[in-house]
Enzyme design. Structure first.
Site, mmCIF file in Angstrom:
data_model
loop_
_atom_site.group_PDB
_atom_site.id
_atom_site.type_symbol
_atom_site.label_atom_id
_atom_site.label_comp_id
_atom_site.label_asym_id
_atom_site.label_seq_id
_atom_site.Cartn_x
_atom_site.Cartn_y
_atom_site.Cartn_z
ATOM 1 N N GLN A 75 0.837 -0.983 -0.155
ATOM 2 C CA GLN A 75 0.208 0.472 0.008
ATOM 3 C C GLN A 75 0.794 0.723 0.295
ATOM 4 O O GLN A 75 2.159 1.183 -0.041
ATOM 5 C CB GLN A 75 -0.874 0.087 1.510
ATOM 6 C CG GLN A 75 -0.234 -0.119 2.497
ATOM 7 C CD GLN A 75 -1.220 -0.636 3.702
ATOM 8 O OE1 GLN A 75 -1.039 0.440 4.927
ATOM 9 N NE2 GLN A 75 -1.672 -1.368 4.078
ATOM 10 N N HIS B 239 0.452 5.924 1.083
ATOM 11 C CA HIS B 239 -0.788 6.299 1.565
ATOM 12 C C HIS B 239 -0.532 7.804 0.820
ATOM 13 O O HIS B 239 0.858 8.259 0.183
ATOM 14 C CB HIS B 239 -0.834 7.228 2.683
ATOM 15 C CG HIS B 239 -0.904 6.134 3.418
ATOM 16 N ND1 HIS B 239 -1.622 5.275 3.463
ATOM 17 C CD2 HIS B 239 1.029 5.452 4.541
ATOM 18 C CE1 HIS B 239 -1.422 3.911 4.409
ATOM 19 N NE2 HIS B 239 0.135 3.793 4.742
ATOM 20 N N GLU C 208 4.473 8.527 7.882
ATOM 21 C CA GLU C 208 4.309 8.254 9.162
ATOM 22 C C GLU C 208 5.828 7.209 9.914
ATOM 23 O O GLU C 208 6.809 6.881 9.033
ATOM 24 C CB GLU C 208 3.446 6.453 9.332
ATOM 25 C CG GLU C 208 3.804 5.573 7.839
ATOM 26 C CD GLU C 208 3.266 4.400 8.143
ATOM 27 O OE1 GLU C 208 2.237 4.227 8.475
ATOM 28 O OE2 GLU C 208 2.339 4.375 6.453
ATOM 29 N N HIS D 201 5.183 0.522 0.617
ATOM 30 C CA HIS D 201 5.115 -0.694 1.578
ATOM 31 C C HIS D 201 4.230 -1.006 1.669
ATOM 32 O O HIS D 201 2.717 -1.735 1.772
ATOM 33 C CB HIS D 201 5.841 0.560 2.892
ATOM 34 C CG HIS D 201 4.216 1.307 3.603
ATOM 35 N ND1 HIS D 201 3.790 2.109 2.525
ATOM 36 C CD2 HIS D 201 3.572 1.456 4.605
ATOM 37 C CE1 HIS D 201 3.257 2.735 3.259
ATOM 38 N NE2 HIS D 201 2.489 2.076 4.394
ATOM 39 N N ARG E 292 -4.676 0.746 -1.504
ATOM 40 C CA ARG E 292 -3.849 -0.442 -1.602
ATOM 41 C C ARG E 292 -3.771 -1.143 -2.377
ATOM 42 O O ARG E 292 -4.951 -0.764 -4.063
ATOM 43 C CB ARG E 292 -5.423 -1.072 -0.898
ATOM 44 C CG ARG E 292 -5.091 -3.124 -0.689
ATOM 45 C CD ARG E 292 -5.788 -4.072 0.128
ATOM 46 N NE ARG E 292 -6.009 -3.868 1.310
ATOM 47 C CZ ARG E 292 -7.521 -3.319 1.099
ATOM 48 N NH1 ARG E 292 -8.558 -3.154 0.241
ATOM 49 N NH2 ARG E 292 -8.395 -3.064 2.850
#
Length: 322
Positions: A101, A103, A120, A178, A198
């Site tokens: 996936q 982001h 993140e 990742h 995803r």
């Protein structure tokens, strides 16, 4: 506002890839297996953390922000984010491989989802022998090569696999492809966003026998196709002092390894402080308040606090602020 270390009820999430380490290693209260995430500190709509100690017990994080915005979050945080809590802290137990996936960044997430983007970091708390993360590509890819790999279902062979051990830290920029591999338990610090694209799921099916949705087209505009070796976090591990891990526009994280009573000054920034216990236990002292915290627990220290003291003989923490 009464200043004390705020504890919250964990928000447990069933996941296709979840297991039992959140219960057996971190002591989370659930039966069976399949819980993959424990959201420790969240302002995400529909999953807002509830305080479970002290005079504010039963109030939500958002309610307390409404009552005491500057005292709780800090004026500089309010100036940037309004009354939105800007980060999400969770523990993740991957008994099976997560989907591959990525982001979106702030601009794309705002335009498409009215959301923050999602940058993140991960701190590995436990890893089975041979456990790996997927982080980025082995080499630079073109969008055309990527799309061909998707059509041929050969994407995994173009990805970088990173062996991991407990104590490893990783910084995952928005746009970086990742996945968390099987056998890894980690703490995740991220922007307050639940937007995930995803792109590959190994043709797995959910509990109803359905293939899970992929976000192939949405991911194209969000993806970083470059090979970058910028994800492993080098950090010092000096005892009883802060060791900087991440300094970013989205959050700052330090590592604390403690084996004696330690006083921590909080006057260097106008921000709340989250203390995430990743090993051992300690008593957190703020004024006349004393709160016990152990592995797998998190407390929020209001921005108006100037210092806290740790009473401990052995513990490790992540200190998170803006």
């Amino acid at each position: 506002m009464e200043l004390y270390p705020l504890r919250f009820n964990p928000i447990l999430k069933d996941r296709l890839w979840g297991g039992h380490k959140l219960r057996e290693v971190l002591g989370k209260n659930f039966k069976g297996t399949g819980v993959g995430e424990s959201w420790e500190l969240s302002g995400v709509d529909g999953d807002v953390s509830l305080i479970d100690n002290g005079p504010y017990k039963g109030k939500s994080l958002k309610q307390l922000i409404q009552l005491y915005p500057n005292e709780l979050l800090g004026k500089s945080v309010i100036d940037r984010f309004g009354n939105e809590f800007p980060i999400l802290i969770k523990f993740i137990d991957a008994q099976k491989d997560l989907s591959i996936q990525l982001h979106p960044g702030d601009e794309l997430a705002k335009a498409r989802h009215n959301s923050f983007g999602k940058t993140e970091m991960w701190y590995v708390m436990d890893a089975d022998p041979g456990a790996e993360l997927i982080i980025g590509f082995k080499r630079d890819m073109s969008p055309e090569e990527y799309q061909q790999a998707m059509e041929e279902k050969s994407l995994p062979q173009y990805l970088h696999y990173e062996p991991v051990s407990a104590g490893d830290g990783f910084f995952i920029n928005s746009g970086k492809i990742h996945a968390i591999g099987a056998g890894i338990l980690l703490a995740e610090i991220q922007q307050s966003s639940d937007v995930t694209y995803r792109v590959y799921d190994f043709d797995r099916r959910d509990a109803q026998g359905n293939l899970r949705e992929l976000h192939t087209e949405l991911a194209l505009d969000a993806m970083d196709f470059k090979r970058r070796d910028d994800f492993k976090i080098p950090y010092a591990q000096q005892k009883n002092k802060e060791n900087l891990m991440v300094s970013s526009p989205y959050f700052n994280t330090s590592y604390l390894e403690l084996d004696a009573q330690t006083r921590l000054s909080l006057t260097d920034s106008d921000s709340f402080t989250a203390l995430v216990c990743v090993d051992g236990e300690a008593q957190i002292v703020l004024g006349t308040w004393k709160v016990q915290i152990k592995t797998g627990e998190t407390v929020l220290i209001p921005a108006a606090a100037t210092e806290v003291t740790f009473n401990t003989s052995k513990s490790r923490f992540l200190k998170v602020s803006l």
